[in-house]
Design a protein around this motif. Structure first.
Motif, short mmCIF file in Angstrom:
data_model
loop_
_atom_site.label_atom_id
_atom_site.label_comp_id
_atom_site.label_asym_id
_atom_site.label_seq_id
_atom_site.Cartn_x
_atom_site.Cartn_y
_atom_site.Cartn_z
N ARG A 102 0.77 -1.32 -0.17
CA ARG A 102 -0.57 0.52 -0.29
C ARG A 102 1.07 1.54 0.09
O ARG A 102 0.60 2.01 -0.94
N LEU A 103 1.57 1.17 1.01
CA LEU A 103 2.91 2.19 0.80
C LEU A 103 4.10 2.41 -0.43
O LEU A 103 3.80 3.50 -1.23
N TYR A 104 4.47 2.01 -1.05
CA TYR A 104 4.50 1.36 -2.50
C TYR A 104 3.43 2.05 -3.36
O TYR A 104 3.72 3.36 -4.38
N ARG A 105 2.29 1.67 -3.52
CA ARG A 105 1.56 2.82 -4.29
C ARG A 105 1.15 3.72 -3.86
O ARG A 105 1.55 4.45 -5.13
N GLU A 106 0.80 3.79 -2.90
CA GLU A 106 1.28 5.85 -3.12
C GLU A 106 2.47 6.39 -3.22
O GLU A 106 2.27 7.44 -3.63
N GLY A 107 3.30 6.19 -2.59
CA GLY A 107 4.57 6.44 -3.21
C GLY A 107 4.40 6.89 -4.63
O GLY A 107 5.01 8.08 -5.59
N LYS A 108 4.59 5.97 -5.55
CA LYS A 108 4.17 5.49 -6.53
C LYS A 108 3.97 6.63 -7.31
O LYS A 108 3.28 7.35 -8.27
N ALA A 109 2.20 6.55 -6.71
CA ALA A 109 0.99 7.69 -7.57
C ALA A 109 1.01 8.87 -7.11
O ALA A 109 0.78 9.86 -7.42
N GLY A 110 2.33 9.14 -6.65
CA GLY A 110 2.66 10.75 -5.68
C GLY A 110 1.77 11.14 -4.82
O GLY A 110 1.78 12.04 -4.12
N LEU A 111 1.03 9.96 -4.13
CA LEU A 111 0.07 10.69 -3.35
C LEU A 111 0.99 10.49 -1.73
O LEU A 111 0.45 11.23 -0.82
N ARG A 112 2.10 10.14 -1.43
CA ARG A 112 3.06 10.17 -0.42
C ARG A 112 4.64 10.27 -1.03
O ARG A 112 4.55 10.57 -1.79
N GLU A 113 5.76 11.28 0.14
CA GLU A 113 7.05 11.78 -0.61
C GLU A 113 7.33 10.42 -0.70
O GLU A 113 7.52 9.67 0.43
N VAL A 114 8.60 9.72 -1.08
CA VAL A 114 9.37 8.83 -1.41
C VAL A 114 10.57 8.69 -0.29
O VAL A 114 10.02 7.71 -0.03
N GLY A 115 10.38 9.47 0.27
CA GLY A 115 11.60 9.63 1.23
C GLY A 115 10.31 9.38 2.69
O GLY A 115 10.92 8.68 3.32
N ASP A 116 9.44 9.73 2.43
CA ASP A 116 8.77 8.99 3.81
C ASP A 116 8.69 7.29 3.42
O ASP A 116 8.20 6.73 4.52
N VAL A 117 7.99 7.06 2.09
CA VAL A 117 7.60 5.27 1.71
C VAL A 117 9.21 4.69 2.30
O VAL A 117 8.47 3.95 3.18
N SER A 118 9.71 5.40 2.19
CA SER A 118 11.01 4.28 2.35
C SER A 118 11.67 4.47 3.97
O SER A 118 11.73 3.30 4.33
N ARG A 119 11.12 5.43 4.70
CA ARG A 119 11.36 5.55 6.00
C ARG A 119 10.38 4.19 6.68
O ARG A 119 10.65 3.48 7.48
N LEU A 120 9.11 4.99 6.07
CA LEU A 120 7.86 4.13 6.56
C LEU A 120 8.57 2.38 6.18
O LEU A 120 8.43 1.05 7.12
N ALA A 121 8.40 2.07 5.25
CA ALA A 121 8.85 0.94 4.74
C ALA A 121 10.47 0.14 5.18
O ALA A 121 10.11 -0.98 5.86
N ASN A 122 11.86 0.91 6.04
CA ASN A 122 12.14 0.37 6.74
C ASN A 122 11.86 0.25 7.71
O ASN A 122 11.74 -1.37 8.46
N VAL A 123 10.71 0.51 8.54
CA VAL A 123 10.03 -0.09 9.73
C VAL A 123 9.40 -1.24 9.69
O VAL A 123 9.40 -1.79 10.60
N LEU A 124 8.08 -0.63 8.28
CA LEU A 124 8.32 -2.36 8.29
C LEU A 124 9.07 -3.42 7.77
O LEU A 124 8.49 -5.08 8.20
N ALA A 125 10.07 -2.97 7.09
CA ALA A 125 10.77 -4.77 7.31
C ALA A 125 11.30 -5.14 8.71
O ALA A 125 11.68 -6.11 8.86
#
Length: 82
Positions: A32-55
């Motif tokens: 979901r985060l990836y799709r939001e980042g890809k669609a421009g709904l969320r900053e790529v940096g925010d997506v990256s940080r949140l994805a790291n926490v999820l990992a």
């Protein structure tokens, strides 16, 4: 000292209730985060940080599951034979 949120905080964001108890839950949230980042709904940096926490959370879940399975195997190995 950390400030605790009260119900009178007008500017407080609503608390999210995401199920992140399984690897599948974490995977779905990461997608979901990836799709939001890809669609421009969320900053790529925010997506990256949140994805790291999820990992990290995913690795904790895997480790916990492995520990639980190992404990079951150890209990079976040490169980008396009838």
């Amino acid at each position: 000292m950390a400030r605790t949120r009260t119900t009178t905080d007008k500017d407080a964001a609503p608390r999210l209730r995401l199920r992140l108890n399984t690897i599948d839950d974490v995977k779905a949230e990461m997608a979901r985060l990836y799709r939001e980042g890809k669609a421009g709904l969320r900053e790529v940096g925010d997506v990256s940080r949140l994805a790291n926490v999820l990992a990290l959370l995913g690795r904790l879940i895997e480790g916990s599951e492995l520990e639980r399975r190992l404990q079951v195997l150890e209990e079976q190995t040490h169980a008396p034979i009838h």
